[in-house]
Design an enzyme around this catalytic site. Structure first.
Site, PDB file in Angstrom:
ATOM      1  N   SER A 570       1.030  14.550   0.686  1.00  0.00           N
ATOM      2  CA  SER A 570      -0.325  14.228   1.099  1.00  0.00           C
ATOM      3  C   SER A 570      -0.706  15.109   2.298  1.00  0.00           C
ATOM      4  CB  SER A 570      -0.438  12.731   1.419  1.00  0.00           C
ATOM      5  OG  SER A 570      -1.781  12.330   1.495  1.00  0.00           O
ATOM      6  N   ASP A 655      -5.234  10.494  -8.878  1.00  0.00           N
ATOM      7  CA  ASP A 655      -5.083  10.362  -7.429  1.00  0.00           C
ATOM      8  C   ASP A 655      -6.447  10.218  -6.758  1.00  0.00           C
ATOM      9  OD1 ASP A 655      -4.434  10.596  -4.721  1.00  0.00           O
ATOM     10  OD2 ASP A 655      -2.850  12.043  -5.109  1.00  0.00           O
ATOM     11  N   HIS A 690      -1.916   8.598  -6.415  1.00  0.00           N
ATOM     12  CA  HIS A 690      -1.344   9.094  -5.171  1.00  0.00           C
ATOM     13  C   HIS A 690       0.075   8.591  -4.910  1.00  0.00           C
ATOM     14  CE1 HIS A 690      -2.068  11.274  -1.475  1.00  0.00           C
ATOM     15  NE2 HIS A 690      -1.618  10.278  -0.753  1.00  0.00           N
TER      16      HIS A 690
END
Length: 718
Positions: A570, A655, A690
């Protein structure tokens, strides 16, 4: 169960035979002769602040827009998946061994430590072979009959992804509000269950953040509603059971699209709070829990560059705030006089101690703090204001308040872990100071913490700052530059990466890898200034810290550049992209998970989920100064015709945090621009988002792929 234990034991013997005591010779890489996908280029220009930038892969954004290029996007991602599969084909059996090995360390039939709330003991339990869990309770005693509130294993049947976002029981113990996400975009549907009959109520509330708060009347709940496009948490709504959710009253609407909002209930069940906050300022509203139709009152109007958080006690409110206190302090105010002019100092600001939060009880408060990069717990007696700290006795560890749902108790439950200590749950009597270990994560296969070593070292970086690094390795691993080392970091949002145990990590350590966690600026490990020095116009400190930590580990002979690897996800994936642009030569391989690498384009597009919430972290590129700085480090913008390390990139089609097209565009541009023969692999999970897979075992397949990638680069084949 017995068979799985035997398999785990056999695997542990196999692992030890190839540990660092028996040095593995690094063999030449043997990649298959497979052609990488070449993404089509389509003309597109970004023009802003007089700056024109060509972006030939911009079309990859099109999947969620459902335009003409949607099918081509999917075809490209699938082609990348096939390429990654072909390139890693010779590791498939090894990946299967790794998966079974890591899964074999997990106690499949297990149960959490029960906690008491309103007369019931609540716990989760898992069963052998099942991916999810059962949420259960027992009335009054652990010997009472079990009630299964949610059988998530059964509920998840037929779904590729299934996640429970929140589960709260009504004050009369008769109803359960719970939420479900089956898409992996963190949009939850709230549902209700009658715990006396087992029936689901007709009420359904869509597009929420997942959590819900009961008022005292057992029929009113408050929840956070999301914008369907940006996924921003925009409104707090009130729902009455039996009514149409489409007509739910909006009790608060956030006008500042840089803020996150949420709703919560105090532990003493007296208040319901609405919190609105960004990186720099916040505001709290509240009502009495037994007055659900009352208008929420502002506790203290938002102040420029001031954050505050409220905790109610029996006779006053405590406020954790950074008002003229960079590392936060604690103030107190009467229950009927909440604005700032009534605040009085309760715990003063201390330069070297960051106050992170408060857990309240009838007679005590527990203050979570951070000092010298380590977490600590202080216990304060509310009657005489005496205070003491818990002692843990390890050089690098993590401690945190665990589930403390009961208000009228002298016992606090906390979690403890280190890089060699499995996750442990303790009950601590704040009055007698007696500590009881309630549960420690059981690692099947014969784990012995005495066989592993953890260290904490300080790396001096370019500007003279000393950055802590937490390190773990198996005893016997030589620090002569020959050991492979995986360096991990995050470094954003003030999120601190504290040292903790991982049973899957043993598969690295037992094969001779050293694992290091760099506590770089942008986190909050060393206090609030540590965060301030790694955000906005100081963001590059995060990247140079990580690079210098890597060089330090090479200089200290923990590893050498041909054996040094990096990993981040991320915002930590942004870190990976930045450091391979800035210093590609010191990494042999890099794993970038759901990486935020197209910073400028994402921050310019307010239709992309969460963009506006991030302005206080990265800056708003509609301002030229922020645009220029952001462009100077954004990984996608700074790809050059040079040799890059071997790269494994992972993403998820659904995501909602970092959209799939960022890593896809990045990989396409890297492959078209770079020099040399190092490989770039992109793996897109077409079902998940995610956080990856929702099941408790499936995510290990992704870990196995990452480890196999590292082992392949090191020539480790078993």
């Amino acid at each position: 169960m017995k068979d799985k234990y035997v398999i785990g034991l056999i695997l542990s013997i196999m692992i030890s035979s190839c540990s660092s005591d028996n040095k593995v010779q690094k063999e030449p890489l043997n990649w298959p002769d497979s052609s990488a996908p070449i993404a089509e280029k389509k003309a597109h220009e970004r023009i802003i602040h007089g700056d024109t930038v060509s972006d030939p892969y911009y079309w990859m954004i099109d999947y969620f827009k459902k335009g003409a290029d949607s099918a081509q996007v999917v075809a490209y991602l699938e082609a990348e998946n096939k390429y990654t599969e072909a390139m890693m084909k010779d590791t498939e059996s090894f990946q299967d061994i790794l998966f079974k090995e890591m899964k074999g360390r997990i106690k499949e039939t297990d149960e959490s430590v029960p906690y008491l709330k309103n007369g019931y003991y609540y716990y989760q339990r898992t069963e052998e072979g099942k991916q999810y869990f059962k949420l259960c309770r027992k009335k009054g005693s652990l010997d009472a009959k079990e009630e299964v509130l949610l059988d998530v294993d059964k509920m998840a049947e037929g779904f590729a992804y299934y996640a429970i976002g929140g589960a709260t029981v009504s004050p009369d113990n008769k109803l359960l509000a719970f939420s479900v996400d089956t898409v992996s975009r963190r949009e939850y549907v709230i549902q209700f269950k009658n715990l006396e009959t087992g029936e689901l109520l007709a009420d359904k509330i869509v597009r929420t953040s997942g959590g819900s708060v009961w008022a005292s009347d057992n029929k009113t709940i408050f929840y956070t509603s999301k914008n369907p496009v940006t996924l921003l948490s925009e409104k707090i709504k009130r729902h009455t059971l039996g009514t149409d959710a489409g007509s739910d009253a909006v009790v608060y609407e956030e006008k500042d699209n840089t803020n996150y909002i949420g709703v919560s209930k105090s532990k003493n069940d007296q208040y319901i709070f609405i919190y609105s906050g960004g990186t720099l300022s916040s505001e709290t509203r509240y009502i009495k829990a037994d007055e659900p139709n009352a208008e929420f009152k502002v506790f203290q109007p938002r102040m420029k560059d001031v954050l505050y958080d409220v905790t109610p006690l029996a006779d006053k409110f405590l406020i954790v705030t950074n008002d003229n206190a960079q590392n936060f302090k604690v103030m107190e105010t009467p229950l009927d006089k909440t604005t700032k002019e009534n605040w009085k100092e309760y715990i003063p600001h201390r330069q070297g101690v960051l106050v992170q939060g408060i857990d309240e009880f009838a007679n005590y408060v527990a203050i979570s703090e951070r000092k010298n990069g380590l977490t600590q717990l202080a216990i304060r007696n509310l009657k005489d204001n005496s205070q003491h700290y818990l002692d843990f006795g390890e050089a690098a560890y993590t401690v945190y308040p665990s589930t403390n749902a009961e208000y009228n108790t002298d016992v606090i439950r906390y979690g403890y872990t280190s890089m060699v200590t499995p996750s442990s749950t303790f009950d601590y009597n704040m009055k007698t100071k007696d500590k009881t270990l309630m549960k420690q994560q059981e690692v099947l296969g014969g784990y012995d913490m005495k066989n592993y070593v953890t260290e904490r070292v300080m790396a001096k970086v370019a500007d003279g700052t000393e950055v802590p690094i937490s390190i773990v390795y198996k005893k016997g691993t030589k620090k002569d530059g020959t050991a492979p080392l995986l360096l991990y970091a995050y470094g954003s949002y003030g999120n601190s990466m504290d040292p903790s145990f991982s049973s899957s990590r043993l598969s690295l350590l037992d094969r001779g890898f050293i694992y290091a966690l760099a506590h770089i600026r942008g986190g909050e490990e060393m206090g609030r200034q540590w965060y301030e020095d790694g955000k906005m116009m100081k963001k590059k400190n995060t990247f140079t810290d990580f690079i210098d930590c890597g060089k330090f580990l090479i200089d200290q002979k923990f590893t050498a550049k041909e054996h040094l690897y990096a990993q981040g996800g991320s915002a930590g994936g942004l870190l990976m992209g930045a450091v391979i642009n800035m210093s590609p030569e010191i990494w042999n391989g890099v794993i970038a998970q759901v990486p935020f690498v197209d910073v400028v384009n994402t921050m310019l597009d307010e239709s992309i989920p969460l963009t506006t919430n991030e302005y206080d972290e990265w800056g708003n590129p509609n301002n030229k100064e922020a645009y220029d700085y952001m462009k100077s480090y954004s990984p996608y913008e700074n790809i050059e015709a040079k040799e890059y390390p071997n790269l494994l990139v992972t993403t998820g089609l659904h995501d909602s945090q970092v959209q799939y097209f960022e890593p896809a565009k990045w990989v396409a541009k890297l492959r078209a621009t770079k020099k040399g023969n190092n490989v770039i692999l992109l793996k897109t999970d077409m079902d998940y988002g995610h956080g990856g897979a929702s099941g408790r075992f499936d995510y290990l397949k992704d870990v196995a792929l990452s480890y196999a990638f590292l082992f392949k680069l090191e020539g480790i084949t078993k």
